[in-house]
Design a protein around this motif. Structure first.
Motif, PDB file in Angstrom:
ATOM      1  N   ARG A 158       1.212  -1.232   0.194  1.00  0.00           N
ATOM      2  CA  ARG A 158       0.046   0.356  -0.488  1.00  0.00           C
ATOM      3  C   ARG A 158       1.056   1.571   0.268  1.00  0.00           C
ATOM      4  NH1 ARG A 158      -3.106  -3.608   3.348  1.00  0.00           N
ATOM      5  NH2 ARG A 158      -2.621  -2.234   5.020  1.00  0.00           N
ATOM      6  N   ALA A 159       1.763   1.078   0.843  1.00  0.00           N
ATOM      7  CA  ALA A 159       2.966   2.376   0.728  1.00  0.00           C
ATOM      8  C   ALA A 159       3.260   3.009  -0.980  1.00  0.00           C
ATOM      9  CB  ALA A 159       4.118   2.047   1.683  1.00  0.00           C
ATOM     10  N   ALA A 160       3.758   1.568  -1.495  1.00  0.00           N
ATOM     11  CA  ALA A 160       4.268   1.707  -2.684  1.00  0.00           C
ATOM     12  C   ALA A 160       2.656   2.647  -3.720  1.00  0.00           C
ATOM     13  CB  ALA A 160       4.395   0.516  -3.254  1.00  0.00           C
ATOM     14  N   GLU A 161       1.359   1.737  -3.760  1.00  0.00           N
ATOM     15  CA  GLU A 161       0.887   2.061  -4.166  1.00  0.00           C
ATOM     16  C   GLU A 161       0.475   3.694  -4.267  1.00  0.00           C
ATOM     17  OE1 GLU A 161      -2.370  -0.427  -2.984  1.00  0.00           O
ATOM     18  OE2 GLU A 161      -1.443  -2.066  -4.551  1.00  0.00           O
ATOM     19  N   ALA A 162       0.586   4.225  -2.576  1.00  0.00           N
ATOM     20  CA  ALA A 162      -0.022   5.402  -1.952  1.00  0.00           C
ATOM     21  C   ALA A 162       1.418   6.534  -3.117  1.00  0.00           C
ATOM     22  CB  ALA A 162       0.790   5.390  -0.749  1.00  0.00           C
ATOM     23  N   GLY A 163       2.900   5.832  -3.767  1.00  0.00           N
ATOM     24  CA  GLY A 163       3.807   6.613  -3.383  1.00  0.00           C
ATOM     25  C   GLY A 163       5.040   6.938  -3.138  1.00  0.00           C
ATOM     26  N   ALA A 164       4.977   6.444  -2.006  1.00  0.00           N
ATOM     27  CA  ALA A 164       5.631   6.433  -1.159  1.00  0.00           C
ATOM     28  C   ALA A 164       7.465   5.813  -1.352  1.00  0.00           C
ATOM     29  CB  ALA A 164       6.249   5.625   0.434  1.00  0.00           C
ATOM     30  N   ASP A 165       9.037   6.398  -1.123  1.00  0.00           N
ATOM     31  CA  ASP A 165       9.733   6.154  -1.479  1.00  0.00           C
ATOM     32  C   ASP A 165      10.218   5.244  -0.529  1.00  0.00           C
ATOM     33  OD1 ASP A 165      10.721   8.930  -3.432  1.00  0.00           O
ATOM     34  OD2 ASP A 165      10.902   9.758  -1.483  1.00  0.00           O
ATOM     35  N   GLY A 194       8.080   0.678  -8.039  1.00  0.00           N
ATOM     36  CA  GLY A 194       9.648   0.950  -7.050  1.00  0.00           C
ATOM     37  C   GLY A 194       9.814   1.478  -6.340  1.00  0.00           C
ATOM     38  N   VAL A 195       9.512   0.865  -5.155  1.00  0.00           N
ATOM     39  CA  VAL A 195       9.574   1.665  -3.949  1.00  0.00           C
ATOM     40  C   VAL A 195      10.849   0.469  -2.233  1.00  0.00           C
ATOM     41  CG1 VAL A 195       8.415  -0.203  -2.048  1.00  0.00           C
ATOM     42  CG2 VAL A 195       8.573   2.241  -1.504  1.00  0.00           C
ATOM     43  N   ALA A 196      11.401   1.066  -2.168  1.00  0.00           N
ATOM     44  CA  ALA A 196      12.698   0.689  -1.267  1.00  0.00           C
ATOM     45  C   ALA A 196      12.594   0.218   0.033  1.00  0.00           C
ATOM     46  CB  ALA A 196      13.803   2.089  -1.070  1.00  0.00           C
TER      47      ALA A 196
END
Length: 204
Positions: free
Chosen positions: A121-128, A163-165
């Motif tokens: 969900r963090a990745a979908e929200a655009g978090a780095d 991608g998200v770290a």
């Protein structure tokens, strides 16, 4: 902002400021590109607003002198005041999009996650970055997720559109950090652990 390989999170009740600064200075012998992969995350929710600002200013000076990064927990206003490189959002924080709208596109936005689904969900929200915890046993933090959670998160992120770290937190120390990276984490974070300036060994 570059994703940190190692983030030192402040909790002055456990790690006094002089100890934290000494640990940070241990990375001073590393080349600039390695120092740029170190971050300090200003947390310390028990401090008063004035004390937190004062600590943040000292940490901003210390990280800037080293070539490291400063990340601020939750407080977007304080992140702006300090010129922080990033902000870390908890469950009761503002949305990723709102944080980025205020802080600008160049500031790292990480999100606290306690399950693989929350990482997605963090990745979908655009978090780095998604900070997954607790990986290992940590007082008061519930059952550890273990290295399999990092492996699952990495596999499921690889199948996603963005991608998200992935950052491992919770009971991580110098001995276990390489295992976290081998399991799929891009970096590790810790409060109590002393890494002794051993960033090359962690990254290797």
């Amino acid at each position: 902002m570059q994703i940190p390989t190692l983030t030192l999170i402040t909790r002055t009740a456990d790690v006094p400021e002089p100890v934290l600064l000494a640990r940070l200075s241990a990375f001073g012998a590393l080349p600039p590109e390695a120092r740029a992969r170190v971050a300090v995350q200003l947390r310390d929710p028990e401090l008063s607003g004035a004390a937190l600002r004062a600590l943040g200013r000292r940490l901003r000076d210390a990280t800037a002198a080293l070539g490291a990064s400063l990340v601020v927990n939750d407080r977007l206003d304080l992140a702006l005041l300090l010129g922080a490189d990033g902000v870390h959002l908890g469950r009761r924080s503002v949305a990723v999009a709102d944080a980025r709208a205020l802080l600008g596109p160049g500031v790292l936005v990480s999100v606290a996650c306690h399950s693989v689904d929350e990482v997605l969900r963090a990745a979908e929200a655009g978090a780095d970055a998604a900070v997954l915890s607790p990986i290992f046993a940590t007082p008061g933090k519930g059952p550890p997720l273990g290295l399999p959670a990092l492996r699952e998160a990495r596999a499921r992120l690889a199948a996603g559109p963005r991608g998200v770290a992935l950052i491992a937190l919770g009971g991580v120390d110098a001995a276990s950090a390489p295992r976290c990276l081998a399991a799929g984490a891009d970096g590790v974070a810790a409060i109590r652990a002393d890494f002794g300036g051993a960033l090359p060994a962690i990254a290797g």
